[in-house]
Write an enzyme that holds these catalytic residues in place. Structure first.
Site, PDB file in Angstrom:
ATOM      1  N   ASN A   1       2.063  -5.082  -3.212  1.00  0.00           N
ATOM      2  CA  ASN A   1       0.853  -5.436  -2.945  1.00  0.00           C
ATOM      3  C   ASN A   1      -0.088  -4.091  -2.639  1.00  0.00           C
ATOM      4  O   ASN A   1       0.660  -3.214  -1.990  1.00  0.00           O
ATOM      5  CB  ASN A   1       0.881  -6.436  -1.834  1.00  0.00           C
ATOM      6  CG  ASN A   1      -0.619  -6.916  -1.476  1.00  0.00           C
ATOM      7  OD1 ASN A   1      -0.976  -7.532  -2.507  1.00  0.00           O
ATOM      8  ND2 ASN A   1      -1.085  -6.800  -0.411  1.00  0.00           N
TER       9      ASN A   1
ATOM     10  N   GLU B   1      -6.067 -10.517  -1.265  1.00  0.00           N
ATOM     11  CA  GLU B   1      -7.055 -10.078   0.020  1.00  0.00           C
ATOM     12  C   GLU B   1      -8.408 -10.341  -0.652  1.00  0.00           C
ATOM     13  O   GLU B   1      -9.205  -9.235   0.011  1.00  0.00           O
ATOM     14  CB  GLU B   1      -6.487  -8.898   0.313  1.00  0.00           C
ATOM     15  CG  GLU B   1      -5.131  -8.877   1.035  1.00  0.00           C
ATOM     16  CD  GLU B   1      -4.751  -7.831   1.696  1.00  0.00           C
ATOM     17  OE1 GLU B   1      -5.283  -6.938   2.059  1.00  0.00           O
ATOM     18  OE2 GLU B   1      -3.339  -7.533   1.628  1.00  0.00           O
TER      19      GLU B   1
ATOM     20  N   ASP C   1     -12.215  -9.975  -0.716  1.00  0.00           N
ATOM     21  CA  ASP C   1     -13.461 -10.128  -0.205  1.00  0.00           C
ATOM     22  C   ASP C   1     -14.565  -8.976  -0.845  1.00  0.00           C
ATOM     23  O   ASP C   1     -13.827  -7.988  -1.553  1.00  0.00           O
ATOM     24  CB  ASP C   1     -13.518  -9.753   1.349  1.00  0.00           C
ATOM     25  CG  ASP C   1     -12.716  -8.417   1.747  1.00  0.00           C
ATOM     26  OD1 ASP C   1     -12.693  -7.633   0.758  1.00  0.00           O
ATOM     27  OD2 ASP C   1     -12.247  -8.563   2.895  1.00  0.00           O
TER      28      ASP C   1
ATOM     29  N   HIS D   1     -10.290  -6.129  -2.622  1.00  0.00           N
ATOM     30  CA  HIS D   1     -11.197  -5.536  -1.522  1.00  0.00           C
ATOM     31  C   HIS D   1     -12.504  -4.933  -2.215  1.00  0.00           C
ATOM     32  O   HIS D   1     -12.085  -3.416  -2.406  1.00  0.00           O
ATOM     33  CB  HIS D   1     -10.791  -4.900  -0.455  1.00  0.00           C
ATOM     34  CG  HIS D   1      -9.761  -5.601   0.441  1.00  0.00           C
ATOM     35  ND1 HIS D   1     -10.110  -6.665   1.292  1.00  0.00           N
ATOM     36  CD2 HIS D   1      -8.394  -5.186   0.671  1.00  0.00           C
ATOM     37  CE1 HIS D   1      -9.046  -6.920   1.928  1.00  0.00           C
ATOM     38  NE2 HIS D   1      -8.050  -6.315   1.552  1.00  0.00           N
TER      39      HIS D   1
ATOM     40  N   GLU E   1       0.742  -1.254   0.115  1.00  0.00           N
ATOM     41  CA  GLU E   1       0.036  -0.162  -0.010  1.00  0.00           C
ATOM     42  C   GLU E   1       0.882   1.208   0.027  1.00  0.00           C
ATOM     43  O   GLU E   1       0.628   2.165   0.749  1.00  0.00           O
ATOM     44  CB  GLU E   1      -1.126  -0.081   1.162  1.00  0.00           C
ATOM     45  CG  GLU E   1      -1.830  -1.374   1.132  1.00  0.00           C
ATOM     46  CD  GLU E   1      -2.822  -1.371   2.436  1.00  0.00           C
ATOM     47  OE1 GLU E   1      -2.691  -0.393   3.228  1.00  0.00           O
ATOM     48  OE2 GLU E   1      -3.573  -2.418   2.489  1.00  0.00           O
TER      49      GLU E   1
END
Ligand code: 9MR
Length: 325
Positions: free
Chosen positions: A193, A259, A261, A230, A152
């Site tokens: 990432n 990751e 979701d 996400h 990030e």
């Protein structure tokens, strides 16, 4: 009549029926049959030692990412004092259960130990990054397949985010971290990432592509780009175009959804992400960010593949159908 050898082997070779909570079919086995490396999830010691998470991961997933146990504030909260008990638990569990591991994460601005945030001297911060990275990567050398080395680091417009790392060292902290990781485990796949890499023409996506190509050309050992995934409902429709754009970054060897979701966890959104990885040769696998909804950091959005009672949801079964076709 069965031979005594067959009788002896029978209990060993019998396949255990899934217990309550596990899905009958493994999306990990199915995606491996499509030449991908894994369908994984995040977890940690607390989740692995309660409820049905461990049983579900054993049966239905092939890769784990430590959700929190390898973050800086957990691992080196005081300078040079490493606390790796929870990280060790995760790595030992995964190794015993034959699960691939993504290490997460070495250099990240939140969940950072306070003492690091106070450093102002470039030489000191360089040493601190090198020592932290070297300690973790060396400890799990040969056991962790891929590491999120930096996490990030971009703003939404693709420029470098302000953090103690960029403020003190400029973008050179990226080279420092990746070189330390490469030196500590030359076989680990080294990732950058980030989140909001969900639309090909978005500023952060373009900034990632531009900067990673530049850094690789300058010799920084970056192997992979991780797209966290996400997602809000419907956004997965652009997952295929975006992962292809990231994979086309000059010099990049692989990409992954790291990751995932998705608000509401619609079947359509989950199959779109899965199809996006299938369609991109450099996409090695998909990690969802947790097993069951109630353990998710965004639990109120029911974003995962298992419900609060550990039952597989329609999205899980839709992935099974897609991967079985
Ligand atoms: O799911 C994680 C949650 O339990 C932690 O409280 C939080 C802060 O460390 O991090 C969450 O995971 C994040 C991941 O490490 C990096 N990308 C965003 C994830 C969701 O916030």
């Amino acid at each position: 009549m069965k031979s005594s050898l067959a009788l002896l082997l029978a209990p060993l070779t019998a396949v255990a029926a899934p217990t309550a909570g596990q899905a009958a079919e493994s999306i990990d086995e199915l995606i491996k049959a499509k030449d991908k490396l894994y369908y994984g999830t995040c977890t940690d010691q607390g989740l692995l030692t309660s409820g049905q998470s461990a049983a579900i991961i054993q049966t239905n997933f092939g890769q784990v990412t430590p959700e929190n146990s390898m973050k800086w504030d957990q691992t080196e909260n005081s300078r040079g004092q490493f606390n790796l008990a929870q990280a060790d638990y995760l790595v030992d569990w995964a190794t015993e259960n034959n699960k691939s591991i993504r290490g997460h994460t070495l250099v990240w601005h939140p969940q950072l130990a306070g003492w690091v945030n106070n450093i102002r001297d470039p030489a000191e911060l360089t040493t601190v990054i090198q020592d932290h990275v070297t300690e973790l990567v060396t400890r799990y050398k040969g056991k962790i397949r891929a590491w999120d080395v930096v996490n990030e680091i971009f703003n939404e417009d693709g420029s470098l985010r302000s953090s103690v790392f960029s403020n003190v060292l400029g973008e050179d902290f990226v080279r420092i971290a990746f070189e330390a990781a490469r030196a500590a485990d030359p076989d680990a796949v080294l990732y950058i990432n980030d989140y909001n890499l969900d639309q090909p023409n978005y500023g952060k996506t373009q900034g990632m592509i531009r900067n990673v190509a530049k850094w690789i050309a300058a010799g920084v050992p970056i192997d992979g780009i991780g797209s966290q995934g996400h997602l809000t409902a419907g956004l997965a429709s652009q997952a295929g175009a975006t992962i292809a754009a990231l994979a086309a970054t000059e010099g990049i060897k692989e990409v992954a959804f790291t990751e995932v979701d998705i608000v509401g966890a619609s079947q359509q959104d989950y199959t779109a992400v899965t199809q996006a990885c299938l369609d991109e040769p450099k996409c090695v696998g998909i990690t969802v960010w947790g097993v069951r909804d109630s353990d998710s950091w965004r639990a109120q959005n029911n974003p995962l593949l298992f419900d609060g009672s550990f039952n597989p949801k329609p999205a899980y079964n839709a992935i099974v159908d897609l991967l079985s076709s």
